[in-house]
Design a protein around this motif. Structure first.
Motif, short mmCIF file in Angstrom:
data_model
loop_
_atom_site.label_atom_id
_atom_site.label_comp_id
_atom_site.label_asym_id
_atom_site.label_seq_id
_atom_site.Cartn_x
_atom_site.Cartn_y
_atom_site.Cartn_z
N LEU A 263 -12.31 -94.29 -22.77
CA LEU A 263 -12.45 -93.05 -23.38
C LEU A 263 -11.77 -92.78 -24.97
O LEU A 263 -11.52 -94.16 -25.24
CB LEU A 263 -10.95 -92.59 -22.02
N SER A 264 -12.39 -92.23 -25.01
CA SER A 264 -12.18 -91.20 -26.06
C SER A 264 -11.43 -90.32 -26.31
O SER A 264 -12.16 -88.81 -25.26
CB SER A 264 -13.21 -91.14 -27.27
N CYS A 265 -10.78 -89.55 -27.31
CA CYS A 265 -10.69 -88.20 -27.32
C CYS A 265 -10.66 -88.29 -29.28
O CYS A 265 -9.78 -88.53 -30.19
CB CYS A 265 -9.05 -88.42 -26.46
N ALA A 266 -11.37 -86.60 -29.21
CA ALA A 266 -11.49 -86.66 -30.69
C ALA A 266 -10.69 -85.05 -30.87
O ALA A 266 -10.40 -84.61 -30.05
CB ALA A 266 -12.53 -85.97 -30.32
N ALA A 267 -9.64 -85.44 -31.79
CA ALA A 267 -9.00 -84.28 -32.04
C ALA A 267 -9.61 -83.65 -33.29
O ALA A 267 -9.65 -83.71 -34.51
CB ALA A 267 -7.41 -84.84 -32.25
N SER A 268 -9.07 -81.78 -33.51
CA SER A 268 -9.42 -81.44 -34.16
C SER A 268 -8.28 -79.84 -34.95
O SER A 268 -7.24 -80.23 -34.27
CB SER A 268 -10.73 -80.21 -33.98
N GLY A 269 -7.70 -80.23 -36.10
CA GLY A 269 -7.28 -79.12 -36.38
C GLY A 269 -6.49 -79.56 -37.04
O GLY A 269 -6.28 -79.79 -38.21
N ARG A 270 -4.89 -79.68 -37.13
CA ARG A 270 -3.70 -80.08 -37.89
C ARG A 270 -4.09 -81.91 -38.35
O ARG A 270 -4.54 -82.18 -37.48
CB ARG A 270 -2.47 -79.99 -37.67
N THR A 271 -3.02 -81.81 -39.19
CA THR A 271 -3.00 -83.39 -39.52
C THR A 271 -2.83 -84.92 -38.61
O THR A 271 -1.77 -84.57 -37.98
CB THR A 271 -2.54 -83.58 -40.60
N PHE A 272 -4.20 -85.11 -37.93
CA PHE A 272 -4.39 -86.14 -36.85
C PHE A 272 -3.06 -86.87 -37.11
O PHE A 272 -2.28 -87.75 -36.27
CB PHE A 272 -5.29 -86.50 -36.69
N SER A 273 -3.04 -87.41 -38.13
CA SER A 273 -1.95 -88.60 -38.95
C SER A 273 -0.83 -88.16 -38.47
O SER A 273 0.40 -89.21 -38.61
CB SER A 273 -2.10 -89.33 -40.23
N ASN A 274 -0.46 -86.78 -37.67
CA ASN A 274 1.12 -87.29 -38.27
C ASN A 274 1.65 -86.90 -37.09
O ASN A 274 2.83 -87.31 -36.64
CB ASN A 274 1.16 -85.26 -38.50
N TYR A 275 0.53 -87.00 -35.77
CA TYR A 275 1.12 -87.12 -34.42
C TYR A 275 1.19 -88.46 -33.45
O TYR A 275 -0.25 -89.26 -34.22
CB TYR A 275 -0.14 -86.04 -33.56
N ALA A 276 1.92 -88.46 -32.31
CA ALA A 276 1.71 -89.71 -31.68
C ALA A 276 0.64 -89.37 -30.32
O ALA A 276 0.19 -87.99 -30.15
CB ALA A 276 2.78 -89.80 -31.37
N MET A 277 -0.16 -89.98 -30.19
CA MET A 277 -1.54 -89.59 -29.47
C MET A 277 -1.31 -90.42 -28.11
O MET A 277 -0.55 -92.15 -28.79
CB MET A 277 -2.62 -90.20 -29.84
N GLY A 278 -1.82 -90.22 -27.01
CA GLY A 278 -1.46 -90.38 -25.28
C GLY A 278 -2.39 -90.41 -24.80
O GLY A 278 -3.01 -89.50 -25.27
#
Length: 125
Positions: free
Chosen positions: A20-35
């Motif tokens: 699975l993949s999840c593409a993020a857009s918007g604010r700075t991705f590297s600031n967020y924990a992802m799960g």
């Protein structure tokens, strides 16, 4: 605001693999924990795995430990979930999730700031 879009779901036989993949857009991705979370039919949504904003070691639910692996690419704003040795009980809608705290443990506690719309994974026996 962060937009999360999952892809890669589908039908797979037990014992097979899926990514699975999840593409993020918007604010700075590297600031967020992802799960990733999942919700099986008739059940509550449950935590699967998370990675901190830095991309360090992920944390996993016991039910997927050793079979699933989370990874992220902060240059491409993506997070992936490699699922191996799939079982019928892994059948669920899988949701990408983000936490502004940057901490994977926050996601494990269910404190999610942004959700994707989900992608269906069906594992046949």
């Amino acid at each position: 605001q962060v937009q999360l879009v999952e892809s890669g779901g589908g039908l797979v036989q037990a014992g097979g693999s899926l990514r699975l993949s999840c593409a993020a857009s918007g604010r700075t991705f590297s600031n967020y924990a992802m799960g990733w979370f999942r919700q099986a039919p008739g059940k509550e949504r449950e935590f699967v795995t998370a990675t901190p904003c830095s991309g360090g070691n992920g944390i996993y639910a016991d039910s997927v430990k050793g079979r699933f692996a989370i990874s992220r690419d902060n240059t491409k704003n993506t997070v992936s979930l490699q699922m191996n040795s799939l079982k019928p009980e892994d059948t669920a809608v899988y949701y990408c999730a983000a936490s502004i705290t940057g901490l994977a443990t926050t996601l494990k506690l269910g404190r999610v700031d942004y959700w994707g719309k989900g992608t269906l994974v069906t594992v046949s026996s």
